[in-house]
Design a protein around this motif. Structure first.
Motif, mmCIF file in Angstrom:
data_model
loop_
_atom_site.group_PDB
_atom_site.id
_atom_site.type_symbol
_atom_site.label_atom_id
_atom_site.label_comp_id
_atom_site.label_asym_id
_atom_site.label_seq_id
_atom_site.Cartn_x
_atom_site.Cartn_y
_atom_site.Cartn_z
ATOM 1 N N GLY A 1 -26.366 0.036 -30.929
ATOM 2 C CA GLY A 1 -25.610 -0.872 -30.081
ATOM 3 C C GLY A 1 -26.142 -0.938 -28.660
ATOM 4 N N PHE B 1 -20.983 -6.226 -27.135
ATOM 5 C CA PHE B 1 -19.848 -5.876 -27.984
ATOM 6 C C PHE B 1 -19.479 -4.401 -27.879
ATOM 7 C CE2 PHE B 1 -22.092 -9.465 -29.911
ATOM 8 C CZ PHE B 1 -21.076 -10.406 -29.945
ATOM 9 N N TRP C 1 -29.239 -3.401 -28.925
ATOM 10 C CA TRP C 1 -29.163 -4.782 -29.390
ATOM 11 C C TRP C 1 -27.803 -5.447 -29.224
ATOM 12 C CZ3 TRP C 1 -33.999 -5.975 -30.098
ATOM 13 C CH2 TRP C 1 -34.889 -5.007 -30.574
ATOM 14 N N PHE C 2 -26.732 -4.701 -29.058
ATOM 15 C CA PHE C 2 -25.401 -5.314 -29.081
ATOM 16 C C PHE C 2 -24.558 -4.873 -27.868
ATOM 17 C CE2 PHE C 2 -26.792 -4.707 -33.509
ATOM 18 C CZ PHE C 2 -26.865 -6.031 -33.906
#
Length: 274
Positions: A197, A204, A200-201
């Protein structure tokens, strides 16, 4: 409103709470790797995240808001927690080097007074680290956790709050990427969730963390602020410009007029020669 102290304590004693504590605390430690000879203050419910600083910082203290409640900490020594008003911190000006703000911004009803108090007690070279639920993350929707209560923030909203209260955002980090579920498998794989995470994320993440410095403005002397600025303005009279010198039976006089704001105006007025 703040989450009740009983609910906060029960959450951090659960398996999901301990996992969240480890993930957030690890990220906090990467932002503040060295706090030697500094005073660290926690505002909100910060005791699960202050322990790594106890053997390193010169002093570690915490303030829990009266509307939330207070619990004794640490269990093995003298208490380091005070119950107080977040808009009236019991510390002198410029006395704190680091302020950790967890479970504070999203629940307070005195946002600006609280941030002004943090600005007041923070030393000139100090830092504040705000940890808030991420508006786009799953944890902001999980009302069985304290991150699902109160007002969540996006990174841009949190930066704006800091700027409006005289802080300069320095760097942004994210944490808590695993889903807020009580699954033992998810809790065991939490470090992998954080690794993937964080790469890449980031949008969120469960929480957004922004470190900010204290903004200090240059002062203006009272004497300079009170003295009006005087300017000379040449204003043409109705009917055209008056002659610049004596001409025939007419000569020119200059009358000084003061207009609003303390400005002086020179008006050329011709009158008959006697």
């Amino acid at each position: 409103m703040y989450t009740d102290i009983v609910d906060l304590r029960e959450f951090y004693e659960s398996g999901l709470g301990r996992t969240a504590q480890r993930m957030i605390r690890r990220r906090i430690r990467t932002i503040w790797p060295d706090v030697r000879d500094q005073i660290v203050l926690g505002v909100g419910y910060t005791t699960p995240y202050l322990r790594p600083f106890m053997g390193e910082a010169d002093r570690v203290v915490a303030v829990m808001p009266a509307s939330q409640g207070v619990s004794f900490w640490p269990a093995e020594g003298p208490g380091m927690v005070a119950l107080g008003d977040e808009a009236d911190l019991p510390f002198g000006d410029n006395t704190i080097d680091r302020v950790l703000l967890v479970h504070g911004l999203e629940g307070t009803e005195q946002l600006r007074p609280m941030m002004r108090e943090i600005w007041r007690v923070l030393a000139g070279g100090g830092r504040v680290l705000a940890v808030v639920p991420n508006r786009r993350g799953l944890w902001a929707r999980a009302d069985w956790t304290p991150f699902g209560h109160g007002f969540p923030y996006s990174a841009s909203q949190l930066k704006q709050v800091l700027r409006d209260t005289m802080f300069v955002p320095e760097r942004t980090r994210h944490a808590l990427f695993m889903p807020p579920l009580r699954s033992h498998f998810l809790q065991k794989t939490a470090p992998a969730w954080e690794e993937v995470g964080g790469r890449w994320f980031k949008a969120f993440a469960g929480v957004t963390m922004i470190e900010a410095s204290k903004q200090i403005f240059a002062g203006v002397s009272r004497r300079a602020a009170q003295q009006p600025v005087k300017r000379r303005l040449i204003v043409p009279l109705p009917g055209g410009a008056a002659p610049a010198a004596r001409s025939g039976n007419t000569r020119t006089t200059i009358a000084r007029t003061t207009i609003a704001g303390g400005d002086s105006v020179d008006c050329q007025q011709p009158y008959p020669r006697t």
